[in-house]
Design an enzyme around this catalytic site. Structure first.
Site, PDB file in Angstrom:
ATOM      1  NE  ARG A 121       9.938  27.037  54.499  1.00 57.86           N
ATOM      2  CZ  ARG A 121       9.635  28.149  55.316  1.00 57.86           C
ATOM      3  NH1 ARG A 121      10.708  28.893  55.789  1.00 57.86           N
ATOM      4  NH2 ARG A 121       8.281  28.577  55.564  1.00 57.86           N
ATOM      5  CD  GLU A 185      19.816  -5.044  57.978  1.00 55.22           C
ATOM      6  OE1 GLU A 185      19.764  -4.959  56.542  1.00 55.22           O
ATOM      7  OE2 GLU A 185      18.713  -4.849  58.444  1.00 55.22           O
ATOM      8  CG  HIS A 252       9.824  -5.328  56.900  1.00 55.08           C
ATOM      9  ND1 HIS A 252      10.043  -4.668  55.627  1.00 55.08           N
ATOM     10  CD2 HIS A 252      10.465  -4.926  57.768  1.00 55.08           C
ATOM     11  CE1 HIS A 252      11.125  -3.903  55.886  1.00 55.08           C
ATOM     12  NE2 HIS A 252      11.216  -3.942  57.059  1.00 55.08           N
TER      13      HIS A 252
HETATM   14 ZN   LIG Z   1      17.202  -3.934  57.767  1.00 55.38          ZN
END
Ligand SMILES: [Zn+2]
Ligand SMILES: NC(=O)c1ccc[n+]([C@@H]2O[C@H](COP(=O)([O-])OP(=O)(O)OC[C@H]3O[C@@H](n4cnc5c(N)ncnc54)[C@H](O)[C@@H]3O)[C@@H](O)[C@H]2O)c1
Length: 362
Positions: A121, A185, A252
């Site tokens: 957990r 990025e 994407h």
């Molecule tokens: Zn990215």
């Protein structure tokens, strides 16, 4: 060395960014991770390059190391790998009060974090990211997970590490294309949040590309600080964190219609940022032609593409975006620049304009 804090209340943690930090990971880990046993998750590529230096430092600092190697590659970011890691943890008697250390790129970080989030957990974990993408993006914000045959990152959690140590020295062995991909990025952070950082990048791009430490440390630390600030405002991605998707709507789609085999992630994102810039300008959002030229110029200097290759079908890209949007149960939310350093979210972008830009006719 620079320290960036990710401010998330009780889950706050530091990101250390510097040069030659690998030998000190053991000592730092003693400050931030509990127990004396550490399951180090890595892959043969990273261990072959830097395993000895990391492990020697860990043992010198008193850690008992349980080494778990996973195969290299995005195709191994899956449940089978996670299951093997649970087996290793159980057979190695890893306990709830012990910890996990991820040592590698984004794939290692995502799987290791997922296992840390779920084993017993949740046990404490730290990250030593070794690719530029992992240092400026994947290691900030606590998104962990694995891929499902039906989709990337379909199974996962938000589970923050206790510390991140980004040693820019390891970037020396990174293939040039991976470096450029990570820099996409970095450019993104400048555009969405920090015009001065964008200008700094324009001035310092050559030292960054030739891996000068001071320049790299500034680029990585500033990127982490910007992402940390966005994440702190919206840890579970309910709204504001969406600005981090700048360039990713088209990015994407490009990756997906080419089966993730043609573009490095940052290359697809670079094209996506260029498309978003053109959209913003055509929609009259305030982004100027000069700003667009500066963005495209910086991406090109880094060696990143800025237009959709003519053999790719714009209709197929749009179809992917619409399907993807349906999967997420909503509309396509575009992140578009208002000026360098500021973006806005926009839903209703005319299809004809998008197609025109995707086919490089704008
Ligand atoms: Zn990215
Ligand atoms: N959790 C997040 O918020 C988040 C954000 C962005 C990306 N990601 C994930 O990150 C993954 C991509 O990360 P990545 O680009 O680091 O890929 P990666 O982990 O596959 O690393 C790329 C390649 O570089 C090698 N490598 C790692 N360090 C090296 C070094 N110092 N020198 C030479 N080679 C080295 C790796 O072994 C691998 O072959 C994707 O799975 C993506 O979904 C996660």
């Amino acid at each position: 060395m620079r320290t960036v804090r990710v401010e998330l209340g009780a889950r706050s943690y530091p990101i250390y960014v510097g040069e030659g930090l690998l030998p000190q990971v053991g000592e730092r880990a003693r400050q931030h991770l509990p127990g004396r046993r550490l399951m180090v998750i890595s892959n043969p590529t990273v261990l072959g390059l830097y395993g000895t230096i990391l492990l020697e430092g860990l043992r010198a600092a008193g850690w008992e190391v349980l080494l778990a190697e996973i195969p290299d590659g995005e195709e191994h970011k899956n449940l089978t790998t996670a299951a093997q890691l649970y087996d290793r943890a159980v057979s190695g008697r890893l306990e709830r009060g012990d910890a996990i250390l991820a040592f590698g790129g984004g794939v290692v970080g995502d799987v290791a974090g997922f296992v840390a989030a779920t084993f017993m957990r949740g046990i404490a974990w730290g990250q030593v990211p070794t690719t530029l993408l992992a240092q400026v993006d994947a290691s900030v914000g606590g998104k962990v997970g694995i891929n499902h045959p039906q989709g990337k990152n379909l199974v996962g959690a938000f589970y923050q590490p206790r510390m991140v140590i980004a040693d820019v020295s390891v970037l020396a062995s990174l293939p040039g294309r991976e470096l450029a991909s990570g820099l996409a990025e970095v450019v993104k952070y400048g555009v969405i949040r920090d015009a001065a950082f964008f200008a700094w990048l324009e001035e310092w791009v050559e030292p960054v590309l030739s891996l000068e430490s001071e320049a790299l440390i500034h680029a990585v630390a500033t990127s982490c600080a910007i992402k940390a600030e966005v994440v702190a405002a919206d840890e579970q991605e309910t709204g504001k964190r969406a600005i981090l998707n700048f360039g990713h709507t088209v990015g994407h789609a490009l990756e997906s219609i080419t089966n993730y085999s043609r573009f490095a992630h940052g290359e697809a994102v670079a094209i996506g940022m260029a498309v978003a810039a053109r959209l913003a300008r055509r929609l009259g959002l305030g982004f100027s032609q000069e700003e667009e030229e500066r963005l495209l110029g910086l991406l090109q200097t880094i060696g990143l593409p800025t237009s959709v290759p003519p053999d790719l079908d714009p209709e197929a890209l749009v179809q992917f975006m619409q399907r993807d949007k349906k999967v997420r149960g909503g509309r396509i939310v575009w992140v578009l620049p208002r000026r360098l350093g500021e973006v806005l979210l926009k839903e209703d972008v005319p299809l004809e304009l998008l197609l025109e830009i995707l086919s490089n006719q704008a």
